[in-house]
Design a protein around this motif. Structure first.
Motif, PDB file in Angstrom:
ATOM      1  N   ASN A 161      13.070  47.945  -8.347  1.00  0.00           N
ATOM      2  CA  ASN A 161      12.741  46.425  -8.142  1.00  0.00           C
ATOM      3  C   ASN A 161      12.860  45.607  -9.494  1.00  0.00           C
ATOM      4  O   ASN A 161      13.191  44.689  -9.355  1.00  0.00           O
ATOM      5  N   LYS A 162      12.364  46.344 -10.792  1.00  0.00           N
ATOM      6  CA  LYS A 162      12.394  45.707 -12.102  1.00  0.00           C
ATOM      7  C   LYS A 162      13.596  46.156 -12.940  1.00  0.00           C
ATOM      8  O   LYS A 162      13.525  45.535 -14.021  1.00  0.00           O
ATOM      9  N   LEU A 163      14.737  46.856 -12.091  1.00  0.00           N
ATOM     10  CA  LEU A 163      15.443  47.299 -13.128  1.00  0.00           C
ATOM     11  C   LEU A 163      16.138  46.429 -13.969  1.00  0.00           C
ATOM     12  O   LEU A 163      16.654  46.644 -14.932  1.00  0.00           O
ATOM     13  N   LEU A 164      16.632  45.233 -13.101  1.00  0.00           N
ATOM     14  CA  LEU A 164      17.332  44.214 -13.838  1.00  0.00           C
ATOM     15  C   LEU A 164      16.565  43.349 -14.671  1.00  0.00           C
ATOM     16  O   LEU A 164      17.061  42.573 -15.594  1.00  0.00           O
ATOM     17  N   SER A 165      15.185  43.215 -14.458  1.00  0.00           N
ATOM     18  CA  SER A 165      14.180  42.056 -15.252  1.00  0.00           C
ATOM     19  C   SER A 165      13.697  42.670 -16.249  1.00  0.00           C
ATOM     20  O   SER A 165      13.089  42.007 -17.145  1.00  0.00           O
ATOM     21  N   SER A 166      13.272  43.878 -16.352  1.00  0.00           N
ATOM     22  CA  SER A 166      12.576  44.532 -17.371  1.00  0.00           C
ATOM     23  C   SER A 166      13.373  45.501 -18.311  1.00  0.00           C
ATOM     24  O   SER A 166      13.865  46.539 -17.392  1.00  0.00           O
ATOM     25  N   ASP A 167      13.408  45.345 -19.429  1.00  0.00           N
ATOM     26  CA  ASP A 167      14.117  46.449 -20.354  1.00  0.00           C
ATOM     27  C   ASP A 167      13.398  47.560 -20.221  1.00  0.00           C
ATOM     28  O   ASP A 167      14.206  48.766 -20.135  1.00  0.00           O
ATOM     29  N   GLN A 168      12.097  47.608 -20.013  1.00  0.00           N
ATOM     30  CA  GLN A 168      11.164  48.731 -19.966  1.00  0.00           C
ATOM     31  C   GLN A 168      11.653  49.627 -18.659  1.00  0.00           C
ATOM     32  O   GLN A 168      11.740  50.601 -18.771  1.00  0.00           O
ATOM     33  N   SER A 169      11.551  48.942 -17.705  1.00  0.00           N
ATOM     34  CA  SER A 169      12.104  49.642 -16.608  1.00  0.00           C
ATOM     35  C   SER A 169      13.501  50.415 -16.204  1.00  0.00           C
ATOM     36  O   SER A 169      13.780  51.522 -16.097  1.00  0.00           O
ATOM     37  N   ASP A 170      14.316  49.596 -17.091  1.00  0.00           N
ATOM     38  CA  ASP A 170      15.561  49.897 -17.113  1.00  0.00           C
ATOM     39  C   ASP A 170      15.800  51.073 -17.992  1.00  0.00           C
ATOM     40  O   ASP A 170      16.255  52.090 -17.661  1.00  0.00           O
ATOM     41  N   SER A 171      14.980  51.131 -19.148  1.00  0.00           N
ATOM     42  CA  SER A 171      15.286  52.446 -19.981  1.00  0.00           C
ATOM     43  C   SER A 171      14.398  53.582 -19.156  1.00  0.00           C
ATOM     44  O   SER A 171      14.713  54.825 -19.500  1.00  0.00           O
ATOM     45  N   LEU A 172      13.444  53.185 -18.635  1.00  0.00           N
ATOM     46  CA  LEU A 172      12.673  54.543 -18.029  1.00  0.00           C
ATOM     47  C   LEU A 172      13.534  55.204 -16.757  1.00  0.00           C
ATOM     48  O   LEU A 172      13.494  56.265 -16.749  1.00  0.00           O
ATOM     49  N   VAL A 173      14.137  54.165 -16.011  1.00  0.00           N
ATOM     50  CA  VAL A 173      15.137  54.729 -14.860  1.00  0.00           C
ATOM     51  C   VAL A 173      16.259  55.499 -15.661  1.00  0.00           C
ATOM     52  O   VAL A 173      16.478  56.484 -15.104  1.00  0.00           O
ATOM     53  N   LYS A 174      16.857  55.068 -16.700  1.00  0.00           N
ATOM     54  CA  LYS A 174      17.907  55.758 -17.160  1.00  0.00           C
ATOM     55  C   LYS A 174      17.557  57.238 -17.771  1.00  0.00           C
ATOM     56  O   LYS A 174      18.092  58.268 -17.599  1.00  0.00           O
ATOM     57  N   THR A 175      16.072  56.880 -18.488  1.00  0.00           N
ATOM     58  CA  THR A 175      15.637  58.487 -18.686  1.00  0.00           C
ATOM     59  C   THR A 175      15.147  59.417 -17.717  1.00  0.00           C
ATOM     60  O   THR A 175      15.843  60.577 -17.658  1.00  0.00           O
ATOM     61  N   ILE A 176      14.755  58.791 -16.625  1.00  0.00           N
ATOM     62  CA  ILE A 176      14.616  59.727 -15.441  1.00  0.00           C
ATOM     63  C   ILE A 176      15.645  60.440 -14.932  1.00  0.00           C
ATOM     64  O   ILE A 176      15.766  61.606 -14.477  1.00  0.00           O
ATOM     65  N   ILE A 177      16.626  59.598 -14.837  1.00  0.00           N
ATOM     66  CA  ILE A 177      17.953  60.158 -14.180  1.00  0.00           C
ATOM     67  C   ILE A 177      18.554  61.211 -15.217  1.00  0.00           C
ATOM     68  O   ILE A 177      18.924  62.151 -14.783  1.00  0.00           O
ATOM     69  N   ALA A 178      18.556  60.906 -16.567  1.00  0.00           N
ATOM     70  CA  ALA A 178      18.857  61.793 -17.431  1.00  0.00           C
ATOM     71  C   ALA A 178      18.063  63.473 -17.383  1.00  0.00           C
ATOM     72  O   ALA A 178      18.682  64.398 -17.435  1.00  0.00           O
ATOM     73  N   ILE A 179      16.802  63.006 -17.486  1.00  0.00           N
ATOM     74  CA  ILE A 179      15.804  64.414 -17.226  1.00  0.00           C
ATOM     75  C   ILE A 179      16.395  65.095 -15.798  1.00  0.00           C
ATOM     76  O   ILE A 179      16.551  66.203 -15.867  1.00  0.00           O
TER      77      ILE A 179
END
Ligand code: C2E
Ligand code: MG
Ligand code: MG
Ligand code: MG
Length: 285
Positions: free
Chosen positions: A208-226
């Motif tokens: 939901n916050k992927l495009l509006s929050s840098d924090q969510s963006d990097s978290l999602v990116k990190t979860i996918i990488a993990i």
């Protein structure tokens, strides 16, 4: 004056508690009869492979339409079903009917899709659960490999000792295990290595916050990488916009689920939406 008002406040307070108690009582009473009155039905929410945009599977989501309360959402009745122990019977209803539907879907549509089923940890740690599960699945002919069992991260960790050996047995039988609502709990990365898990579902609050929050963006990116480095499939829940889907594709997320692709569908709607593949139509009878 102040005394009367206090009294009034207390009375008002009592009434609202009373109403809540009455509502809960009614809810429980109705829930006890929901199965025998045939008030439950199942919906299926499609999951698409992000690369290639094809149907990967569906998550079965339980619905309750009560004669006097109307449509009751799962967040209201699932916790009550857990507290009252009704979850065992209700859960087996979901397993039986969903497996039957998806076996039918696969046979008639000439496809092999994955079926994801939500499980409460109460179900998992019940003595006879695996026997009951296997019995239901065997009747439908669906393979264990085509079934993914979703467990919410939070509750899993709180019951870790009891749940871990059951998950291991399920994995040994061929079932997949998915960690639902990932990122919202007290998860530690070490659980990902010690638990027999082969899929994680990123909670929809992060999408939901992927495009509006840098924090969510990097978290999602990190979860996918993990997920990728642990050889797990990664599913994004609650994908509602094309921009979100594109970002997830860029980060190489495997699977997307959400209103952008489809709402939860009744079985007939699912079959209409995903008709037989060309090869199945052309294959010799
Ligand atoms: P969940 O397993 O995380 O399921 C995803 C929830 O997100 C579903 O809500 C689904 O309708 C909703 N959803 C999907 N895509 C979107 C989207 O793009 N936007 C938004 N805003 N929401 C989306 P639902 O059906 O109300 O279910 C809520 C929860 O109830 C589920 O969360 C699951 O934990 C539980 N539940 C549902 N069916 C069962 C069941 O058969 N057994 C058990 N134990 N729990 C169930
Ligand atoms: Mg789920
Ligand atoms: Mg979820
Ligand atoms: Mg959720």
């Amino acid at each position: 004056k102040s005394k009367a008002r206090q009294k009034g406040d207390v009375l008002f307070f009592d009434q609202s508690i009373n109403e809540q108690v009455q509502h809960d009582f009614l809810l429980e009473e109705e829930l006890r009869h929901a199965l025998s009155r045939d008030e439950f039905y199942l919906t299926y929410q499609p999951q698409h492979l992000i690369d290639g945009d094809q149907l990967h599977g569906v998550e079965v989501l339980l619905r309750w339409n009560n004669q006097s309360l109307g449509q009751v959402p799962p967040f209201e009745f699932i916790p009550l079903a857990e507290d009252t122990g009704l979850i065992h019977e209700i859960g087996l209803f979901v397993i039986e009917h969903a497996c039957r539907d998806i076996a039918k879907f696969n046979a008639e549509q000439g496809q092999q899709i994955q079926l994801s089923i939500n499980l409460s940890p109460k179900q998992l740690i019940a003595k006879d659960f695996i026997n009951q599960l296997v019995k239901r699945v065997d009747c439908t002919g669906l393979s264990y490999q085509s079934i993914t069992l979703e467990i919410t991260e939070n509750v899993l960790i709180s019951d870790l000792v009891a749940v871990t050996p059951v998950l291991q047995q399920l994995r040994d039988l061929g079932f997949s295990i998915s960690l639902d609502d990932f990122g919202t709990g007290y998860s530690s990365l070490s659980y990902l290595n010690t638990l027999p898990i082969n899929e994680i579902k990123i909670d929809r609050s992060f999408i939901n916050k992927l495009l509006s929050s840098d924090q969510s963006d990097s978290l999602v990116k990190t979860i996918i990488a993990i997920g990728a480095s642990c050889h797990m499939k990664v599913v994004a829940e609650g994908v509602e916009t094309n921009e979100q889907l594109q970002r997830l594709a860029q980060y190489r997320c495997d699977i997307a689920q959400g209103y952008l692709l489809a709402q939860p569908l009744k079985f007939e709607q699912l079959c209409e939406r995903y008709p037989s593949s060309q090869s199945a139509i052309n294959s010799p009878a």
